[in-house]
Design a protein around this motif. Structure first.
Motif, PDB file in Angstrom:
ATOM      1  N   ALA A   1      77.789-102.831 -58.979  1.00 13.35           N
ATOM      2  CA  ALA A   1      78.210-101.448 -58.760  1.00 13.35           C
ATOM      3  C   ALA A   1      77.498-100.516 -59.740  1.00 13.35           C
ATOM      4  CB  ALA A   1      79.719-101.345 -58.925  1.00 13.35           C
ATOM      5  N   THR A   2      76.269-100.164 -59.438  1.00 18.37           N
ATOM      6  CA  THR A   2      75.496 -99.256 -60.287  1.00 18.37           C
ATOM      7  C   THR A   2      75.522 -97.851 -59.700  1.00 18.37           C
ATOM      8  OG1 THR A   2      73.420 -99.660 -59.118  1.00 18.37           O
ATOM      9  CG2 THR A   2      73.934-101.134 -60.966  1.00 18.37           C
ATOM     10  N   PRO A   3      75.283 -96.831 -60.513  1.00 15.42           N
ATOM     11  CA  PRO A   3      75.223 -95.470 -59.972  1.00 15.42           C
ATOM     12  C   PRO A   3      74.122 -95.319 -58.913  1.00 15.42           C
ATOM     13  CG  PRO A   3      75.182 -95.429 -62.380  1.00 15.42           C
ATOM     14  CD  PRO A   3      75.131 -96.866 -61.959  1.00 15.42           C
ATOM     15  N   GLU A   4      72.999 -95.993 -59.126  1.00 15.68           N
ATOM     16  CA  GLU A   4      71.894 -95.905 -58.165  1.00 15.68           C
ATOM     17  C   GLU A   4      72.306 -96.468 -56.813  1.00 15.68           C
ATOM     18  OE1 GLU A   4      71.578 -97.396 -61.191  1.00 15.68           O
ATOM     19  OE2 GLU A   4      70.456 -95.822 -62.242  1.00 15.68           O
ATOM     20  N   TYR A   5      73.029 -97.583 -56.854  1.00 16.40           N
ATOM     21  CA  TYR A   5      73.478 -98.201 -55.610  1.00 16.40           C
ATOM     22  C   TYR A   5      74.383 -97.239 -54.839  1.00 16.40           C
ATOM     23  CZ  TYR A   5      76.173-100.992 -52.374  1.00 16.40           C
ATOM     24  OH  TYR A   5      76.793-101.441 -51.245  1.00 16.40           O
TER      25      TYR A   5
END
Length: 183
Positions: free
Chosen positions: A128-132
């Protein structure tokens, strides 16, 4: 006892004795087979000192394909970018960045079926990354699914509140809601 039976008995005794041995060195009993011992020689007669082992390598086979794909994506050549990101995923199947790039490229050429598959793989690899969440939100925005876009943009915003891309996408979403255009 005959010769083969005596040999088998001796081998079993040796195995029993070795099974009880424990290593007392600083490595905790871990044997590293990819690193040569100090003073070992290569097949060319020189020592291994100064040579990098597998654990020291910073280059992966997919690096060049990902770099070229990002250049194509920035130039808005989304089909070429998708092909290069796909190549990178074949060279390094565990490269989450390549999968995320493939998903974004598929979004831009409106192959949402492929994008969904690539987003699924990217999430398993990157988490769960911001980019994702930002990219997934943009995917939903392109599809016209504004509620799902908002949900993902807000998740990205929670993880990276100072990211200008996320902030811009939230503004883009709010302007999309206010200014519905039909052709």
């Amino acid at each position: 006892m005959t010769g083969p039976m005596r040999l088998a008995a001796a081998a079993s005794m040796l195995l029993v004795m070795l099974a009880g041995c424990q290593s007392t060195d600083a490595t905790g009993g871990v044997v590293r087979t990819n690193e040569p011992a100090k003073g070992d020689y290569t097949a060319f007669g020189d020592t291994f000192d100064g040579l990098k082992t597998i654990s020291d390598v910073d280059y992966y086979a997919s690096d060049q394909a990902v770099a070229e794909a990002k250049t194509q994506f920035r130039s808005e050549n989304y089909g070429n970018a998708g092909a290069l990101f796909y190549k990178a995923t074949r060279l390094a199947p565990n490269d989450g960045v390549a999968w995320l790039g493939l998903a974004a490229s598929c979004d831009r050429i409106r192959r949402f079926d492929l994008a969904d598959m690539a987003y699924g793989r990217a999430y398993r690899l990157l988490g769960a990354t911001p980019e994702y969440y930002n990219n997934l939100g943009y995917s939903y925005l392109l599809r016209g699914k504004l509620q799902q876009a908002r949900t993902n943009f807000l998740k990205a915003y929670e993880l990276a509140p100072n990211d200008p891309t996320v902030a811009n996408n939230l503004k883009l979403l709010s302007s999309s809601v206010r200014n519905i255009e039909r052709s």
